[in-house]
Design a protein around this motif. Sequence first.
Motif, PDB file in Angstrom:
ATOM      1  N   PHE A 133       0.823  -1.203   0.000  1.00  0.00           N
ATOM      2  CA  PHE A 133       0.000   0.000   0.000  1.00  0.00           C
ATOM      3  C   PHE A 133       0.856   1.251   0.000  1.00  0.00           C
ATOM      4  N   ARG A 134       2.023   1.161   0.682  1.00  0.00           N
ATOM      5  CA  ARG A 134       2.875   2.324   0.759  1.00  0.00           C
ATOM      6  C   ARG A 134       3.384   2.699  -0.628  1.00  0.00           C
ATOM      7  N   SER A 135       3.674   1.683  -1.445  1.00  0.00           N
ATOM      8  CA  SER A 135       4.150   2.013  -2.791  1.00  0.00           C
ATOM      9  C   SER A 135       3.004   2.043  -3.801  1.00  0.00           C
ATOM     10  N   ARG A 136       1.788   2.112  -3.264  1.00  0.00           N
ATOM     11  CA  ARG A 136       0.589   2.335  -4.085  1.00  0.00           C
ATOM     12  C   ARG A 136       0.388   1.266  -5.159  1.00  0.00           C
ATOM     13  N   VAL A 137       0.596   0.025  -4.768  1.00  0.00           N
ATOM     14  CA  VAL A 137       0.241  -1.074  -5.656  1.00  0.00           C
ATOM     15  C   VAL A 137      -1.263  -1.277  -5.491  1.00  0.00           C
ATOM     16  N   THR A 138      -1.995  -1.077  -6.575  1.00  0.00           N
ATOM     17  CA  THR A 138      -3.457  -1.145  -6.440  1.00  0.00           C
ATOM     18  C   THR A 138      -4.053  -2.047  -7.502  1.00  0.00           C
ATOM     19  N   GLY A 139      -5.349  -2.212  -7.394  1.00  0.00           N
ATOM     20  CA  GLY A 139      -6.120  -2.882  -8.438  1.00  0.00           C
ATOM     21  C   GLY A 139      -5.628  -4.277  -8.745  1.00  0.00           C
ATOM     22  N   VAL A 140      -5.557  -4.566 -10.045  1.00  0.00           N
ATOM     23  CA  VAL A 140      -5.201  -5.914 -10.449  1.00  0.00           C
ATOM     24  C   VAL A 140      -3.774  -6.262 -10.078  1.00  0.00           C
ATOM     25  N   TYR A 141      -2.897  -5.259  -9.995  1.00  0.00           N
ATOM     26  CA  TYR A 141      -1.525  -5.561  -9.616  1.00  0.00           C
ATOM     27  C   TYR A 141      -1.496  -6.177  -8.236  1.00  0.00           C
ATOM     28  N   LEU A 142      -2.260  -5.592  -7.325  1.00  0.00           N
ATOM     29  CA  LEU A 142      -2.316  -6.129  -5.973  1.00  0.00           C
ATOM     30  C   LEU A 142      -2.898  -7.533  -6.010  1.00  0.00           C
ATOM     31  N   SER A 143      -3.956  -7.715  -6.804  1.00  0.00           N
ATOM     32  CA  SER A 143      -4.568  -9.040  -6.888  1.00  0.00           C
ATOM     33  C   SER A 143      -3.539 -10.070  -7.334  1.00  0.00           C
ATOM     34  N   ILE A 144      -2.749  -9.681  -8.341  1.00  0.00           N
ATOM     35  CA  ILE A 144      -1.806 -10.654  -8.885  1.00  0.00           C
ATOM     36  C   ILE A 144      -0.700 -10.955  -7.887  1.00  0.00           C
ATOM     37  N   ILE A 145      -0.210  -9.942  -7.164  1.00  0.00           N
ATOM     38  CA  ILE A 145       0.866 -10.284  -6.233  1.00  0.00           C
ATOM     39  C   ILE A 145       0.329 -10.999  -4.998  1.00  0.00           C
ATOM     40  N   THR A 146      -0.933 -10.771  -4.618  1.00  0.00           N
ATOM     41  CA  THR A 146      -1.448 -11.595  -3.519  1.00  0.00           C
ATOM     42  C   THR A 146      -1.555 -13.049  -3.971  1.00  0.00           C
ATOM     43  N   GLN A 147      -1.892 -13.212  -5.240  1.00  0.00           N
ATOM     44  CA  GLN A 147      -1.947 -14.571  -5.763  1.00  0.00           C
ATOM     45  C   GLN A 147      -0.554 -15.195  -5.757  1.00  0.00           C
ATOM     46  N   ALA A 148       0.441 -14.400  -6.140  1.00  0.00           N
ATOM     47  CA  ALA A 148       1.814 -14.901  -6.112  1.00  0.00           C
ATOM     48  C   ALA A 148       2.209 -15.268  -4.691  1.00  0.00           C
ATOM     49  N   MET A 149       1.744 -14.482  -3.710  1.00  0.00           N
ATOM     50  CA  MET A 149       2.082 -14.764  -2.318  1.00  0.00           C
ATOM     51  C   MET A 149       1.552 -16.128  -1.899  1.00  0.00           C
ATOM     52  N   THR A 150       0.269 -16.367  -2.182  1.00  0.00           N
ATOM     53  CA  THR A 150      -0.286 -17.644  -1.738  1.00  0.00           C
ATOM     54  C   THR A 150       0.329 -18.791  -2.532  1.00  0.00           C
ATOM     55  N   TYR A 151       0.714 -18.530  -3.785  1.00  0.00           N
ATOM     56  CA  TYR A 151       1.350 -19.565  -4.589  1.00  0.00           C
ATOM     57  C   TYR A 151       2.722 -19.911  -4.013  1.00  0.00           C
ATOM     58  N   ALA A 152       3.468 -18.875  -3.600  1.00  0.00           N
ATOM     59  CA  ALA A 152       4.779 -19.121  -2.994  1.00  0.00           C
ATOM     60  C   ALA A 152       4.621 -19.929  -1.714  1.00  0.00           C
ATOM     61  N   LEU A 153       3.604 -19.584  -0.909  1.00  0.00           N
ATOM     62  CA  LEU A 153       3.386 -20.331   0.336  1.00  0.00           C
ATOM     63  C   LEU A 153       2.991 -21.772   0.031  1.00  0.00           C
ATOM     64  N   LEU A 154       2.191 -21.948  -1.021  1.00  0.00           N
ATOM     65  CA  LEU A 154       1.803 -23.299  -1.429  1.00  0.00           C
ATOM     66  C   LEU A 154       3.047 -24.133  -1.710  1.00  0.00           C
ATOM     67  N   LEU A 155       3.961 -23.565  -2.507  1.00  0.00           N
ATOM     68  CA  LEU A 155       5.177 -24.301  -2.847  1.00  0.00           C
ATOM     69  C   LEU A 155       5.991 -24.592  -1.597  1.00  0.00           C
ATOM     70  N   ALA A 156       6.066 -23.595  -0.712  1.00  0.00           N
ATOM     71  CA  ALA A 156       6.886 -23.773   0.490  1.00  0.00           C
ATOM     72  C   ALA A 156       6.311 -24.853   1.384  1.00  0.00           C
ATOM     73  N   PHE A 157       5.008 -24.846   1.593  1.00  0.00           N
ATOM     74  CA  PHE A 157       4.418 -25.807   2.524  1.00  0.00           C
ATOM     75  C   PHE A 157       4.404 -27.213   1.946  1.00  0.00           C
ATOM     76  N   PHE A 158       4.570 -27.339   0.633  1.00  0.00           N
ATOM     77  CA  PHE A 158       4.666 -28.673   0.050  1.00  0.00           C
ATOM     78  C   PHE A 158       5.999 -29.329   0.384  1.00  0.00           C
ATOM     79  N   ARG A 159       6.981 -28.536   0.779  1.00  0.00           N
ATOM     80  CA  ARG A 159       8.307 -29.100   1.054  1.00  0.00           C
ATOM     81  C   ARG A 159       8.322 -29.790   2.404  1.00  0.00           C
ATOM     82  N   ASN A 160       8.928 -30.980   2.425  1.00  0.00           N
ATOM     83  CA  ASN A 160       9.019 -31.713   3.687  1.00  0.00           C
ATOM     84  C   ASN A 160       9.904 -30.997   4.688  1.00  0.00           C
ATOM     85  N   ASP A 161      11.027 -30.434   4.203  1.00  0.00           N
ATOM     86  CA  ASP A 161      11.970 -29.856   5.150  1.00  0.00           C
ATOM     87  C   ASP A 161      11.512 -28.514   5.696  1.00  0.00           C
TER      88      ASP A 161
END
Lengths: 537, 387
Positions: free
Chosen positions: B153-181
Amino acid sequence: MFANCIDRFRALFLSILLLSCLTVPALAGPFEDSVAKFANDEFSDTEAAIGEVAASGNALASPIISALQDGRLSADPDSKKVFITRTDGKIVDAATGAAVDKLPDNAAAVRLNNRLRRTVEAALGGLTLLSPDPAKRLAAAQSVFKSHEENVLPTVESALAKESVKSVKQAFAEARAAIILFKSDASDSDKLDAVAVVKARGDQEALALLTALGADQPPLVANAAASAVSSIQSNLAMWSMVQNAWYGVSLGSVLLLAAIGLAITFGVMGVINMAHGEMVMLGAYTTFVVQEVIRSRYPALFDYSLLIAVPLAFLVAGLIGVLIERTIIRFLYGRPLETLLATWGLSLVLQQAVRTAFGPTNREVGNPSWMSGAFELGQITITYNRLWILCFTLAVFAILLAMLRYTALGLEMRAVTQNRRMAASMGIATSRVDALTFGLGSGIAGIAGVALSQIDNVSPNLGQSYIIDSFMVVVFGGVGNLWGTLVGAFTLGIANKFLEPVAGAVLGKIAILVLIILFIQKRPRGLFALKGRAVEA
Amino acid sequence: MTPHILTRSLDRAATAFVLIVAAIGVLIPLSNLLLPQGSMFQVPTYLVALWGKYVCYAILALSIDLIWGYCGILSLGHGAFFALGGYAMGMYLMRQIGSRGVYGNPILPDFMVFLNWSKLPWYWYGFDKFWFAALMVLLVPGLLAFCFGWLAFRSRVTGVYLSIITQAMTYALLLAFFRNDFGFGGNNGLTDFKDILGFNVQAEGTRAALFLLSCLALIIAFLISRAIVASKLGKVLIAVRDAESRTRFLGYRVESYKLFVFTLSACMAGVAGALYVPQVGIINPSEFAPANSIEAVIWVAVGGRGTLVGAALGAVVVNYAKTFFTSGPLAPYWLFMLGALFILVTLLLPKGIVGTFNSWWEKARHSSPDADSAAREDGIGAPNAAE
């Protein structure tokens, strides 16, 4: 009856013997004499025979010695004749290669002891070194390089002298160097030369050879070897960089291909098309259908299947794109979040439709002959399909760029993008341009599907695996700028492949995602942002 | 727009919702526990768990509506906050298994024994205590949302850009939690729970209590959201939604408002996840899948973006339909229906069920003589479609 048969056989045998006795003076050469030594039942004679036969260059030498190794070589001590029982059960005379009905009664297998077995193995290795097939000679030279058996040195040297094919000659020289390096009585200067040759080879095996050399070498040689090891290591590190860079470029080309259509719909039109990945999938399935038809009707055309599939995939995905634009997206212009949701729903429908039509499992899409295989470049291997995809991607990119720049449609597209109302006032049919632009973006996604079908599994989920990456590329590169997409794709591809060896594939990907998220904070409009009023639109 | 009218009208809508949820929360467990099995009005235990799931989804939908409906932030990664809350609760439940696991290790969960780990990773410390886990349920999603939102929000990421990076966030967490270690059970996630606060998770009584608690949490989340939306803060949020630049130029610190509501919403999603896990009995990385988050957004869209009741209603309706269709012979067609739902709702029903009903109701009241400033009462109604 049986005795009669034996009698007749004996008569035949005697006549053959007689005949051979008669012919021996005419035929008996050094090779026949050497072969006859196997019949002496003396280990020393057998060893001499192996050496002589192996060195003879006779076409029968290899079958004789491999028969000896397997215990299929028999000798008749009386007639001094030697026979090979071939693996298919037929029997031939070892000296002439003539077929024989049956082994003589008193023929016995030629015996071996452990020392002789080693001689046999070395002789076999030496024999393939002299094979008339250059590929076999090369393979034999490589295996000698690894085993560096001292006793094949004479064969290697004679092969080296005779060799005319350049790459094989090189391999022989390296094999010879490897042997000399491990030969205890070789002179220091010979060994130094050998180190130089092995160093020039410079690959993983050369490194293994030099590290295996041990510490009992003369100091001069040991020093040379150590410096060669470090130079090979740095050389290999350089090549692994090159390899990573190539992998990165290759991944980048795939990303670019997947994202380039999105750069049109999202970048130029500002439409969030979550069904973009499904357009890629449709292109891949078009390829599958084309190949199925070709396989069943015109198998000769298989090598051209991709060339046929490219325009078809463009048409299929493009027409569906136009249809989507006319029925759904045009009602949602100016509402990006709603567009996102509607196209997401559309992607679910398309996926499920393909799943219903083609089944949920992976479908087989074949590589045409000109796309399979690989070639070596220095220390790295480049597969043809990756290379073609890179070329194809760049070609698509160039065509697209030229189209936007030089055609009437491209001009209209840019006009509508920059100022819709002004363009409409100038007489441009904006809604037609919208539909065509969306169709173009979708069609390019379809073409991407043709290429991706060559390296990825063709399944209903094909598109989903690319959609997040494609968005990352477009957002990273900067919306509304095709060059940004190009730079973004290759940057992400290369960064990914350089992080992979350090952090592992999954962590590397996570790191990339996190880096992009952070990057967007810094430059919310991507690497190459549009400047001016268009930003707030 | 006097406060009096506002509170009165709010009370009427909110009271009805709260009363209905409370009635469901009390009646379903009671009928499950007290009535004899096989009785016509007895709710079977599996249905209690199923409806408990719906209620958790309703809380998640409420949290999404708070930021999307009232502040214009479309998060396509809210499933991540939900899953993080779920993992925090799952970790507590794992520690409660104790030596009853397959390997009988009193400290280490089974999957760690399986991976030959000798001691508990530091981030698992403290999860044997309920209060700590409960704190983490709020803190972990909240902190992630705070950091993420602060940067975005501080760097004024809005609209679809925010939507896409929130999606990237959950995708990164998905990949991370799939790892056993990573230390959260990898592919299989956390499951085989035994006790919660000393009660058997599988027992009917515990399930009934969890259901009641979920309803209670929904009511509390609703009241908090309602209070925020009706306050002056809520007005600023709506202003941000409808004209972010203008609000900023009027002197409001847009990013602070956004950050506050985003973090709060993440905490709510975390609570929903924490209540979800003991009722479902498993939490695994697939909860982080971007598709889940997008599906949650469509619940809100179906129910009515910008109407809190609608969000909760949408979650229940869509999920009920999902259960109904995916368990029957129509299962292969569910994705067609879900996809069509996305398209049709955005095209034909942009205000959702409740929003459409509201505007229909207003029209009806306008034509009647005692219509008093009804339009203004609904100032927090459906968002401006042009946003």
